[in-house]
Scaffold this active site. Structure first.
Site, mmCIF file in Angstrom:
data_model
loop_
_atom_site.group_PDB
_atom_site.id
_atom_site.type_symbol
_atom_site.label_atom_id
_atom_site.label_comp_id
_atom_site.label_asym_id
_atom_site.label_seq_id
_atom_site.Cartn_x
_atom_site.Cartn_y
_atom_site.Cartn_z
ATOM 1 N N HIS A 86 57.316 2.823 33.055
ATOM 2 C CA HIS A 86 58.528 3.243 32.331
ATOM 3 C C HIS A 86 58.192 4.036 31.071
ATOM 4 C CE1 HIS A 86 58.722 -0.888 30.071
ATOM 5 N NE2 HIS A 86 58.184 -0.001 29.285
ATOM 6 N N ASP A 116 65.024 3.616 22.143
ATOM 7 C CA ASP A 116 65.784 2.541 22.802
ATOM 8 C C ASP A 116 66.033 1.353 21.877
ATOM 9 O OD1 ASP A 116 63.106 1.744 22.722
ATOM 10 O OD2 ASP A 116 62.791 2.050 24.861
ATOM 11 N N ASP A 119 54.699 -0.709 34.398
ATOM 12 C CA ASP A 119 55.378 -0.222 35.608
ATOM 13 C C ASP A 119 55.687 1.273 35.535
ATOM 14 O OD1 ASP A 119 57.433 -0.127 33.758
ATOM 15 O OD2 ASP A 119 58.752 -1.533 34.802
ATOM 16 N N GLU A 142 63.245 2.369 33.719
ATOM 17 C CA GLU A 142 62.456 1.609 34.681
ATOM 18 C C GLU A 142 62.335 2.375 35.999
ATOM 19 O OE1 GLU A 142 60.832 -0.686 33.512
ATOM 20 O OE2 GLU A 142 61.943 -2.398 32.713
#
Ligand code: PGA
Length: 259
Positions: A134, A63, A132, A139
Site C-alpha cells: 500500500h 491519510d 502489502d 490497500e
C-alpha cells in the site's frame, strides 16, 4: 523510476532529507505531501535539525484514521505534531491532514482534493510502503485512479500497525486516504522504504507488473518517482547492480546536492 540504494536505513533517510531540503531551499513556497509510520522518523529528525525556513511551505498528509481525533496520541495529527511540525516554523494554516472526526467524510474528501488543487498541486509527495504494497492507505485492489476517500484496512495492515496502538483490536478499521490518482498527480513522488520486511513489496512495485494488487506499482506510471531504499529493502531487486551504477554515474547536473 529512479532507484537509490543506500547502505543503511539512516543513509536512506539522509538521502531523502537531502532531496526534501533541496526542494525547500530552491522553492520556499513548495507544497509537500507528507507520510507517517516508522519509516520517515529518521528523515523527520534530520529535517527538524536542519533549521530550514518552512514559513512559506504548505503540507498535505496522505491519510488519517477515521474516528480518531487530532488529540488522540495515535492520530496522524499527533504524530506529525510530535515528529515534525513542532520542530519547524511551518505556519499552522498551511498544514493539512484529513480530519478523522469529520461528520461528512464524502464532502470532506472532496474538499481535501480541492485544497490540494487550490494550493497548485503537490510538488513532492513523500511515501512509505506497506508490507502489502500500500501507498497512503491504498490497500491492494485500490483503483489506480482513486481519489481521496474512505478505505478499509486489510488484516495485515491492522496487524502491522498494532505496535502503535498496543493491541490489534484498538487499530481502527477505516481510514481517509489520498487516492492513487491523487498521488500520481504529484510532480515528484519520493518513496522511502527500509528493512527486510519491505523487500517483497518493493520488488513487486519496481520490477513487477503494474497491478492494483501492489498499489505502489502504480508509481511505474508516475512522471518522476524516486525510490529510496536501504540494502535490506532492495535485497529482492533483480537489477540492483544496474540501479547502483546509474546512481553512481549520474551526470553532475542530475546529482542531489550534498549536505
Ligand atoms: P511503516 O509504514 O513506515 O510504519 O512501515 C509504512 C506504510 O504503511 O506506508
Amino acid at each position: 523510476m529512479e532507484i537509490i540504494i543506500q547502505p543503511s536505513a539512516e543513509d536512506a533517510a539522509e538521502m531523502a532529507e537531502r532531496i526534501i531540503s533541496n526542494l525547500i531551499i530552491t522553492n520556499p513556497q513548495a507544497v509537500i505531501g507528507l507520510a507517517t509510520g516508522s519509516t520517515p522518523l529518521h528523515l523527520y529528525r534530520r529535517l527538524a535539525a536542519k533549521g530550514l525556513d518552512w514559513s512559506g511551505i504548505t503540507t498535505f498528509n496522505l491519510d488519517e484514521y477515521l474516528g480518531v481525533g487530532a488529540e488522540h496520541p495515535q492520530s496522524y495529527h499527533a504524530f506529525m505534531q510530535e515528529n515534525l511540525f513542532r520542530h519547524v516554523n511551518v505556519d499552522a494554516k498551511n498544514v493539512h491532514l484529513p480530519d478523522g472526526m469529520t461528520p461528512d467524510p464524502e464532502t470532506h474528501c472532496h474538499a481535501y482534493e480541492e485544497k490540494i488543487r487550490a494550493a497548485g498541486g503537490i510538488d513532492l509527495q513523500l511515501l512509505g510502503i506497506g508490507t502489502d504494497g500500500h501507498i497512503g492507505f491504498n490497500e491492494p485492489t485500490s483503483s489506480l485512479s482513486s481519489r481521496t476517500r474512505i478505505k478499509t484496512l486489510t488484516a495485515r495492515t491492522r496487524r502491522d500497525n498494532a505496535r502503535f496502538f498496543g493491541s490489534e483490536k484498538d487499530v481502527p478499521f477505516h481510514v481517509i486516504t489520498m487516492g492513487i490518482g491523487t498521488i500520481l498527480e504529484s510532480r515528484t513522488a519520493l518513496l522511502l522504504a527500509t528493512g527486510e520486511n519491505k523487500a517483497e513489496a518493493v520488488e513487486g512495485a519496481v520490477e513487477g507488473a503494474l497491478t492494483s494488487m501492489n498499489p505502489a506499482s502504480a508509481l511505474q506510471l508516475h512522471r518522476r518517482a524516486i525510490i529510496c531504499l536501504d540494502e535490506a529493502a532492495a535485497s529482492k531487486l533483480q537489477r540492483r547492480d544496474y540501479y547502483r551504477w546509474v546512481f553512481e554515474n549520474k551526470p553532475p547536473w542530475q546529482k542531489i546536492p550534498p549536505n
